[in-house]
Design an enzyme around this catalytic site. Sequence first.
Site, PDB file in Angstrom:
ATOM      1  N   TYR A  60      -6.250  -0.477 -15.535  1.00  0.00           N
ATOM      2  CA  TYR A  60      -6.077   0.044 -14.170  1.00  0.00           C
ATOM      3  C   TYR A  60      -4.635   0.520 -13.931  1.00  0.00           C
ATOM      4  O   TYR A  60      -4.410   1.581 -13.362  1.00  0.00           O
ATOM      5  CB  TYR A  60      -6.477  -1.031 -13.138  1.00  0.00           C
ATOM      6  CG  TYR A  60      -6.741  -0.452 -11.759  1.00  0.00           C
ATOM      7  CD1 TYR A  60      -8.038  -0.170 -11.340  1.00  0.00           C
ATOM      8  CD2 TYR A  60      -5.696  -0.181 -10.887  1.00  0.00           C
ATOM      9  CE1 TYR A  60      -8.277   0.373 -10.088  1.00  0.00           C
ATOM     10  CE2 TYR A  60      -5.929   0.357  -9.628  1.00  0.00           C
ATOM     11  CZ  TYR A  60      -7.226   0.632  -9.232  1.00  0.00           C
ATOM     12  OH  TYR A  60      -7.470   1.172  -7.998  1.00  0.00           O
TER      13      TYR A  60
ATOM     14  N   PRO B 228     -14.827   8.574 -10.296  1.00  0.00           N
ATOM     15  CA  PRO B 228     -13.564   8.136  -9.674  1.00  0.00           C
ATOM     16  C   PRO B 228     -13.349   6.629  -9.597  1.00  0.00           C
ATOM     17  O   PRO B 228     -12.277   6.200  -9.167  1.00  0.00           O
ATOM     18  CB  PRO B 228     -13.657   8.728  -8.262  1.00  0.00           C
ATOM     19  CG  PRO B 228     -15.104   8.869  -8.005  1.00  0.00           C
ATOM     20  CD  PRO B 228     -15.753   9.155  -9.322  1.00  0.00           C
TER      21      PRO B 228
ATOM     22  N   TYR C 298     -12.900  -3.341  -4.020  1.00  0.00           N
ATOM     23  CA  TYR C 298     -14.045  -2.730  -4.684  1.00  0.00           C
ATOM     24  C   TYR C 298     -15.218  -3.685  -4.496  1.00  0.00           C
ATOM     25  O   TYR C 298     -15.201  -4.797  -5.042  1.00  0.00           O
ATOM     26  CB  TYR C 298     -13.772  -2.552  -6.179  1.00  0.00           C
ATOM     27  CG  TYR C 298     -12.780  -1.449  -6.525  1.00  0.00           C
ATOM     28  CD1 TYR C 298     -11.409  -1.653  -6.449  1.00  0.00           C
ATOM     29  CD2 TYR C 298     -13.227  -0.197  -6.950  1.00  0.00           C
ATOM     30  CE1 TYR C 298     -10.504  -0.646  -6.782  1.00  0.00           C
ATOM     31  CE2 TYR C 298     -12.328   0.820  -7.293  1.00  0.00           C
ATOM     32  CZ  TYR C 298     -10.975   0.588  -7.209  1.00  0.00           C
ATOM     33  OH  TYR C 298     -10.095   1.584  -7.542  1.00  0.00           O
TER      34      TYR C 298
ATOM     35  N   HIS D 118       1.159  -1.399  -5.018  1.00  0.00           N
ATOM     36  CA  HIS D 118       0.181  -2.494  -5.029  1.00  0.00           C
ATOM     37  C   HIS D 118       0.198  -3.202  -6.375  1.00  0.00           C
ATOM     38  O   HIS D 118       0.249  -2.560  -7.423  1.00  0.00           O
ATOM     39  CB  HIS D 118      -1.229  -1.959  -4.767  1.00  0.00           C
ATOM     40  CG  HIS D 118      -1.490  -1.674  -3.318  1.00  0.00           C
ATOM     41  ND1 HIS D 118      -2.744  -1.494  -2.817  1.00  0.00           N
ATOM     42  CD2 HIS D 118      -0.643  -1.535  -2.273  1.00  0.00           C
ATOM     43  CE1 HIS D 118      -2.672  -1.262  -1.501  1.00  0.00           C
ATOM     44  NE2 HIS D 118      -1.402  -1.271  -1.161  1.00  0.00           N
TER      45      HIS D 118
ATOM     46  N   LYS E 244      -8.725   7.438 -12.133  1.00  0.00           N
ATOM     47  CA  LYS E 244      -8.024   7.910 -13.330  1.00  0.00           C
ATOM     48  C   LYS E 244      -7.812   9.417 -13.453  1.00  0.00           C
ATOM     49  O   LYS E 244      -6.995   9.862 -14.262  1.00  0.00           O
ATOM     50  CB  LYS E 244      -8.781   7.449 -14.591  1.00  0.00           C
ATOM     51  CG  LYS E 244      -8.689   5.972 -14.843  1.00  0.00           C
ATOM     52  CD  LYS E 244      -7.295   5.582 -15.257  1.00  0.00           C
ATOM     53  CE  LYS E 244      -7.077   4.097 -15.276  1.00  0.00           C
ATOM     54  NZ  LYS E 244      -5.761   3.702 -14.808  1.00  0.00           N
TER      55      LYS E 244
HETATM   56  P1  FAD Z   1      -7.148  20.293 -10.079  1.00  0.00           P
HETATM   57  O1  FAD Z   1      -6.459  19.336  -9.206  1.00  0.00           O
HETATM   58  O2  FAD Z   1      -8.572  20.613  -9.815  1.00  0.00           O
HETATM   59  O3  FAD Z   1      -6.297  21.621 -10.027  1.00  0.00           O
HETATM   60  C1  FAD Z   1      -6.751  22.842 -10.533  1.00  0.00           C
HETATM   61  C2  FAD Z   1      -6.131  23.973  -9.740  1.00  0.00           C
HETATM   62  O4  FAD Z   1      -6.500  25.205 -10.326  1.00  0.00           O
HETATM   63  C3  FAD Z   1      -6.621  24.018  -8.300  1.00  0.00           C
HETATM   64  O5  FAD Z   1      -5.534  24.089  -7.416  1.00  0.00           O
HETATM   65  C4  FAD Z   1      -7.498  25.264  -8.247  1.00  0.00           C
HETATM   66  O6  FAD Z   1      -7.462  25.885  -6.977  1.00  0.00           O
HETATM   67  C5  FAD Z   1      -6.872  26.123  -9.311  1.00  0.00           C
HETATM   68  N1  FAD Z   1      -7.772  27.102  -9.919  1.00  0.00           N
HETATM   69  C6  FAD Z   1      -9.101  27.005 -10.133  1.00  0.00           C
HETATM   70  N2  FAD Z   1      -9.574  28.118 -10.736  1.00  0.00           N
HETATM   71  C7  FAD Z   1      -8.511  28.936 -10.905  1.00  0.00           C
HETATM   72  C8  FAD Z   1      -8.343  30.224 -11.468  1.00  0.00           C
HETATM   73  N3  FAD Z   1      -9.398  30.891 -11.983  1.00  0.00           N
HETATM   74  N4  FAD Z   1      -7.112  30.767 -11.485  1.00  0.00           N
HETATM   75  C9  FAD Z   1      -6.048  30.101 -10.973  1.00  0.00           C
HETATM   76  N5  FAD Z   1      -6.144  28.864 -10.420  1.00  0.00           N
HETATM   77  C10 FAD Z   1      -7.357  28.295 -10.408  1.00  0.00           C
HETATM   78  N6  FAD Z   1      -9.618  11.250  -8.820  1.00  0.00           N
HETATM   79  C11 FAD Z   1      -9.302   9.976  -8.596  1.00  0.00           C
HETATM   80  O7  FAD Z   1      -8.643   9.372  -9.452  1.00  0.00           O
HETATM   81  N7  FAD Z   1      -9.707   9.370  -7.424  1.00  0.00           N
HETATM   82  C12 FAD Z   1     -10.393  10.066  -6.453  1.00  0.00           C
HETATM   83  O8  FAD Z   1     -10.717   9.512  -5.400  1.00  0.00           O
HETATM   84  C13 FAD Z   1     -10.715  11.391  -6.657  1.00  0.00           C
HETATM   85  N8  FAD Z   1     -11.388  12.103  -5.709  1.00  0.00           N
HETATM   86  C14 FAD Z   1     -11.682  13.408  -5.948  1.00  0.00           C
HETATM   87  C15 FAD Z   1     -12.367  14.149  -4.995  1.00  0.00           C
HETATM   88  C16 FAD Z   1     -12.714  15.469  -5.227  1.00  0.00           C
HETATM   89  C17 FAD Z   1     -13.466  16.254  -4.179  1.00  0.00           C
HETATM   90  C18 FAD Z   1     -12.364  16.075  -6.472  1.00  0.00           C
HETATM   91  C19 FAD Z   1     -12.737  17.501  -6.761  1.00  0.00           C
HETATM   92  C20 FAD Z   1     -11.658  15.330  -7.409  1.00  0.00           C
HETATM   93  C21 FAD Z   1     -11.318  13.998  -7.175  1.00  0.00           C
HETATM   94  N9  FAD Z   1     -10.612  13.230  -8.112  1.00  0.00           N
HETATM   95  C22 FAD Z   1     -10.310  11.956  -7.879  1.00  0.00           C
HETATM   96  C23 FAD Z   1     -10.179  13.765  -9.370  1.00  0.00           C
HETATM   97  C24 FAD Z   1      -8.734  14.230  -9.332  1.00  0.00           C
HETATM   98  O9  FAD Z   1      -8.453  14.738  -8.064  1.00  0.00           O
HETATM   99  C25 FAD Z   1      -8.594  15.247 -10.429  1.00  0.00           C
HETATM  100  O10 FAD Z   1      -8.841  14.577 -11.659  1.00  0.00           O
HETATM  101  C26 FAD Z   1      -7.245  15.931 -10.477  1.00  0.00           C
HETATM  102  O11 FAD Z   1      -7.087  16.765  -9.359  1.00  0.00           O
HETATM  103  C27 FAD Z   1      -7.111  16.758 -11.761  1.00  0.00           C
HETATM  104  O12 FAD Z   1      -5.992  17.561 -11.711  1.00  0.00           O
HETATM  105  P2  FAD Z   1      -5.986  18.973 -12.383  1.00  0.00           P
HETATM  106  O13 FAD Z   1      -4.606  19.504 -12.179  1.00  0.00           O
HETATM  107  O14 FAD Z   1      -6.517  18.884 -13.757  1.00  0.00           O
HETATM  108  O15 FAD Z   1      -7.061  19.861 -11.608  1.00  0.00           O
HETATM  109  C1  DHB Z   2      -8.982   5.908  -4.165  1.00  0.00           C
HETATM  110  C2  DHB Z   2      -9.805   6.650  -4.955  1.00  0.00           C
HETATM  111  C3  DHB Z   2     -10.388   6.082  -6.053  1.00  0.00           C
HETATM  112  O1  DHB Z   2     -11.182   6.814  -6.844  1.00  0.00           O
HETATM  113  C4  DHB Z   2     -10.177   4.758  -6.369  1.00  0.00           C
HETATM  114  O2  DHB Z   2     -10.796   4.212  -7.445  1.00  0.00           O
HETATM  115  C5  DHB Z   2      -9.347   4.009  -5.566  1.00  0.00           C
HETATM  116  C6  DHB Z   2      -8.746   4.587  -4.461  1.00  0.00           C
HETATM  117  C7  DHB Z   2      -8.359   6.531  -2.982  1.00  0.00           C
HETATM  118  O3  DHB Z   2      -8.666   7.701  -2.710  1.00  0.00           O
HETATM  119  O4  DHB Z   2      -7.561   5.873  -2.306  1.00  0.00           O
END
Ligand code: FAD
Ligand code: DHB
Length: 397
Positions: free
Chosen positions: A385, A293, A201, A72, A297
């Site tokens: 963005y 969210p 948005y 996009h 980011k």
């Molecule tokens: P995570 O993806 O959380 O990965 C951490 C991993 O560690 C997981 O697999 C977990 O199971 C594992 N873990 C936890 N505790 C332990 C332990 N004690 N021992 C071993 N493993 C462990 N961001 C956006 O930009 N847009 C969105 O729409 C958006 N929606 C989201 C919706 C939800 C419900 C959540 C929770 C987050 C969302 N985010 C979104 C944020 C984005 O998904 C996260 O910022 C991203 O996943 C961060 O990556 P990470 O690897 O740091 O952590």
């Molecule tokens: C999506 C999630 C977001 O947080 C955003 O700002 C835009 C798109 C998505 O899940 O597609």
Amino acid sequence: MKTQVGIVGAGPAGLVLAHLLERAGIESIVLETQPRQYIEGRVRAGVLEQGTVDLLNELALGERMMRQGLMHYGIELRFKGRGHRIDFKQLTGGKGVMIYAQHEVIKDLVAARVAAGGQICFEAREVGLHEIDSENPVIRFTQNGAAMELQCDFIAGCDGFHGVCRDSIPSGVLKTYDREYPFGWLGILAEAPPASDELIYANHERGFALLSMRSPKISRLYLQCRPDEDLDEWPDDRIWEELHLRLATRDGFALTRGRVLQKGVTGMRSFVVEPMQFGSLFLAGDSAHIVPPTGAKGLNLAVADVRVLALGLEEFYRTGKRELLQRYSEICLRRVWKIQRFSWWMTSLLHKFGSDSEFDRRRQLAELDYVTSSLAASTTLAENYVGLPFELGQEPE
Ligand code: FAD
Ligand code: DHB
């Protein structure tokens, strides 16, 4: 078990780190508390910055993303019933974002890691970090009821917001910065062709709404709701009706409806710990910081952290120097705070705050008017963005 870098968590941070280290010839083992099917099915983010896309391609992990993802080059900001396009391509010199679900990224990263013979221990339970203030830290955990131990040189705490790594740092070391928002997002995944080619948005008097997508047949939609919203009060028809109201335009925008495949509520907060390191432990991604969210980011910031960490570890194993590792937190936090600023700004631009006065509402609409009519302001939104440049900053004097 023994390895060079013990990685806790198989999210985007942990898995991208494992691949970056592999490219640099550094061994790692990933410990993940959940089963493989669970992390490969968890619906989360969907927007990858240009820099994240380029990195996945550089690591030869982007083949399916390039085939199935949707590139996009703009978004729409919708308010007072009218749409205004922010043209990323024009404003950023050709950059864009990739719409590709986080769990698809996870599937690609896990498959490539397993194919290369890399070790990911799924269902690692009761994970505990020991001797992190020494050069020989140890991770103890159980797997299928058996007690296990992983000895390593460094630990990467990539275990998300609710993980154990951050809390393993002795009390008094970390300073926490935290902000909760008085709302959350109710998100659905629906079997409906997206009603727009680009993300919308929408700022509306009833609250924020976002139209996103996963494919030409699947829509991803979000509604601002209460942080503790009860999903039982939201049958599918009510969700569609509310989306219809908040996304409506003066010229009769028609939302495509379809079967709801998944539904969930996410709370929203801004959170940072400083520093992001202690002894042999380095925190990366959501374990160190959370953003609301609205700026899409979270995943991208997690990837930016581990790029810095991988470079620091590479320098150490190549030369024995710890200069980059010692600056890890300082380098990451410069980006983290800029992303916090942008995510907070997008959130305050688009949501309805319970305490809004008429003054605040007028100011918010003026800001939207400004952002969509000023070249300087729309460039600011666009360059944030699509992703700020990856930088290591200045060497200390
Ligand atoms: P995570 O993806 O959380 O990965 C951490 C991993 O560690 C997981 O697999 C977990 O199971 C594992 N873990 C936890 N505790 C332990 C332990 N004690 N021992 C071993 N493993 C462990 N961001 C956006 O930009 N847009 C969105 O729409 C958006 N929606 C989201 C919706 C939800 C419900 C959540 C929770 C987050 C969302 N985010 C979104 C944020 C984005 O998904 C996260 O910022 C991203 O996943 C961060 O990556 P990470 O690897 O740091 O952590
Ligand atoms: C999506 C999630 C977001 O947080 C955003 O700002 C835009 C798109 C998505 O899940 O597609």
